[in-house]
Enzyme design. Structure first.
Site, PDB file in Angstrom:
ATOM      1  N   GLY A  83       0.572  -0.720   0.397  1.00 25.01           N
ATOM      2  CA  GLY A  83      -0.435   0.270  -0.302  1.00 25.01           C
ATOM      3  C   GLY A  83       1.204   1.266   0.335  1.00 25.01           C
TER       4      GLY A  83
ATOM      5  CD  GLN B 253       3.418   6.009   2.658  1.00 24.27           C
ATOM      6  OE1 GLN B 253       2.533   5.567   2.332  1.00 24.27           O
ATOM      7  NE2 GLN B 253       4.271   5.084   2.993  1.00 24.27           N
TER       8      GLN B 253
ATOM      9  CB  CYS C 222       5.418   2.116   6.688  1.00 20.63           C
ATOM     10  SG  CYS C 222       4.653   3.862   5.757  1.00 20.63           S
ATOM     11  CG  LEU C 223       6.258   1.466   1.002  1.00 22.42           C
ATOM     12  CD1 LEU C 223       6.377   1.629  -0.117  1.00 22.42           C
ATOM     13  CD2 LEU C 223       7.919  -0.100   1.577  1.00 22.42           C
TER      14      LEU C 223
ATOM     15  CG  HIS D  66      -0.669   1.311   7.509  1.00 24.87           C
ATOM     16  ND1 HIS D  66       0.386   0.923   7.906  1.00 24.87           N
ATOM     17  CD2 HIS D  66      -0.237   2.271   6.401  1.00 24.87           C
ATOM     18  CE1 HIS D  66       1.553   1.314   7.594  1.00 24.87           C
ATOM     19  NE2 HIS D  66       1.141   2.131   6.491  1.00 24.87           N
ATOM     20  CD  GLU D  67      -0.676   2.116   3.001  1.00 22.43           C
ATOM     21  OE1 GLU D  67      -0.524   4.103   2.701  1.00 22.43           O
ATOM     22  OE2 GLU D  67      -0.593   1.829   3.119  1.00 22.43           O
TER      23      GLU D  67
ATOM     24  CG  HIS E 233       0.282   6.838   5.019  1.00 27.02           C
ATOM     25  ND1 HIS E 233       1.796   7.323   5.945  1.00 27.02           N
ATOM     26  CD2 HIS E 233       0.849   5.111   5.067  1.00 27.02           C
ATOM     27  CE1 HIS E 233       2.143   6.143   6.292  1.00 27.02           C
ATOM     28  NE2 HIS E 233       1.826   5.290   5.496  1.00 27.02           N
TER      29      HIS E 233
END
Ligand code: NI
Length: 175
Positions: free
Chosen positions: A46, A51, A94-95, A136-137, A140
């Site tokens: 995701g 990000q 997470c990226l 989660h996304e 963000h």
């Protein structure tokens, strides 16, 4: 499609509430395509627009496992309109917080309203890994990272390690 640089924590751009998109037009579709490309390139499941430095309420996901048919999802202005009382706990990464993972507890199921790639209003229900990733996304988009759901002690430890890693990567600057 193009791969975009991914911002890593700590970074103030990850803590800002993203702006709703007025409509899913060609510009937003291109952002969605680039984000999906970036996510696949980083082996993520995701990615949210903040990000990649865009203050837009846009997320992309694909929770298909290796060897399964890809299931790309591209959503704008996602809004959780219902969530279950039942909770689930999953191991999240997470990226933007590379190489760090933690157990996070969230509602086990959610119902979502969003704009799709064709700018149509849609609703979907999700649970399990997809439900976890969607939450989660969407976090963000509100400037919330998964570490904001864990103890301050563990959060501090992860963020300090990331800041240190970032400093050691930064090119030397002339004083
Ligand atoms: Ni993330």
């Amino acid at each position: 499609m193009a791969q975009l640089p991914i911002i890593t924590a700590p970074d103030p751009r990850l803590k800002i509430k993203a702006r709703p998109v007025p409509a899913v037009d060609d510009k937003i579709r291109r952002l969605m395509d680039d984000m999906l490309d970036t996510m696949y390139g980083a082996i993520g499941v995701g990615l949210a627009a903040p990000q990649v430095g865009q203050s837009s309420r846009v997320i992309v996901l694909d929770v298909a496992r290796e060897g399964e048919k890809p299931q790309p999802l591209k959503l704008a202005n996602p809004e959780i309109i219902w969530h279950s009382e039942e909770l689930m706990t999953g191991n999240e990464g997470c990226l933007s917080l590379p190489e760090h993972y933690a157990e996070v507890t969230r509602p086990a199921a959610i119902r979502l309203r969003y704009l799709d790639y064709q700018n149509e209003i849609r609703e979907m229900e999700a649970s399990g890994l997809l439900g976890m990733c969607l939450q989660h996304e969407i976090d963000h988009l509100d400037g919330i990272l998964f570490v904001d759901h864990i103890s301050a002690l563990k959060r501090g430890m992860i963020l300090r390690k990331l800041a240190k890693a970032k400093r050691s990567r930064a090119p030397a600057t002339a004083a």
